[in-house]
Design a protein around this motif. Structure first.
Motif, short mmCIF file in Angstrom:
data_model
loop_
_atom_site.label_atom_id
_atom_site.label_comp_id
_atom_site.label_asym_id
_atom_site.label_seq_id
_atom_site.Cartn_x
_atom_site.Cartn_y
_atom_site.Cartn_z
N LEU A 1 20.99 68.42 2.77
CA LEU A 1 21.81 67.22 2.54
C LEU A 1 21.33 66.04 2.09
O LEU A 1 21.44 65.28 1.34
CB LEU A 1 22.72 66.73 3.86
CG LEU A 1 23.66 66.02 3.72
CD1 LEU A 1 24.81 66.32 2.66
CD2 LEU A 1 24.55 65.83 4.92
N PHE A 2 19.97 65.86 2.65
CA PHE A 2 19.08 64.76 2.37
C PHE A 2 18.66 65.01 1.09
O PHE A 2 18.50 63.70 0.45
CB PHE A 2 18.03 64.51 3.59
CG PHE A 2 18.13 63.66 4.49
CD1 PHE A 2 18.38 62.20 4.22
CD2 PHE A 2 18.38 64.15 5.79
CE1 PHE A 2 18.80 61.50 5.38
CE2 PHE A 2 18.83 63.28 6.86
CZ PHE A 2 18.88 61.85 6.74
N ALA A 3 18.10 65.93 0.73
CA ALA A 3 17.64 66.21 -0.83
C ALA A 3 19.06 66.01 -1.78
O ALA A 3 18.49 65.53 -2.76
CB ALA A 3 17.20 67.89 -0.77
N LYS A 4 19.87 66.46 -1.37
CA LYS A 4 21.19 66.10 -2.43
C LYS A 4 21.27 64.71 -2.59
O LYS A 4 21.81 64.25 -3.57
CB LYS A 4 22.59 66.88 -1.85
CG LYS A 4 22.39 68.25 -1.97
CD LYS A 4 23.61 68.83 -1.55
CE LYS A 4 23.50 70.66 -1.65
NZ LYS A 4 24.81 71.19 -1.21
N GLU A 5 21.05 63.94 -1.65
CA GLU A 5 21.00 62.37 -1.55
C GLU A 5 19.74 61.75 -2.19
O GLU A 5 19.96 60.34 -2.12
CB GLU A 5 21.54 61.93 -0.19
CG GLU A 5 22.96 62.47 0.44
CD GLU A 5 24.11 61.65 -0.53
OE1 GLU A 5 23.69 60.57 -1.18
OE2 GLU A 5 25.06 62.34 -0.63
#
Length: 141
Positions: free
Chosen positions: A24-28
């Motif tokens: 999720l952090f990578a997608k953000e």
């Protein structure tokens, strides 16, 4: 939420909540550093995050790092739908929880990842040195 130009360290990232949080952090847009015990699963998470880094606690860390503008918090989940019970050889254990919990459900790894994402965001910029429990009311019993 945008995490461009932010570095996020995720421990326990080889599976479950940690893996979901890293993805999720990578997608953000965050630069994600992951740590975990299962090297094979870490590589899978790395591929999903499209990251190529690996780097190898909370009140003391928060106090020391606050002077540098760094916030540190912990999240303590209760029962969550991950493969932890299966890996421990007791896959049926998770089935017993919903009836015991005030909210009558177990958590989902993505729900925990959402909390972690919020704590790391600018919306929580005054929060540090705190522990967040997400257990569907388990500790209320």
């Amino acid at each position: 939420m945008s995490f461009y130009n932010k570095v996020v360290l995720i421990t326990g990232a080889s599976r479950g909540i940690g893996a979901a949080t890293a993805i999720l952090f990578a997608k953000e847009g965050a630069d994600v550093v992951i740590v975990g015990r299962n090297e094979e699963k870490l590589k899978e998470v790395e591929e999903e995050c499209s990251i190529g880094q690996e780097t190898p606690y909370y009140y003391d860390i928060a106090l020391v790092l606050a002077a540098h503008g760094v916030r540190a918090n912990t999240v303590s989940p209760g029962p969550v739908e991950t493969d932890i019970f299966e890996s421990a050889g007791i896959p049926e254990a998770l089935q017993n929880y919903p009836g015991q919990l005030p909210l009558k459900k177990v958590g989902k790894k993505e729900e925990v990842a959402d909390l972690i994402l919020f704590l790391a965001s600018e919306k929580a910029k005054s929060i540090t040195g705190s522990n967040y429990i997400t257990d569907n009311g388990l500790l209320l019993n």
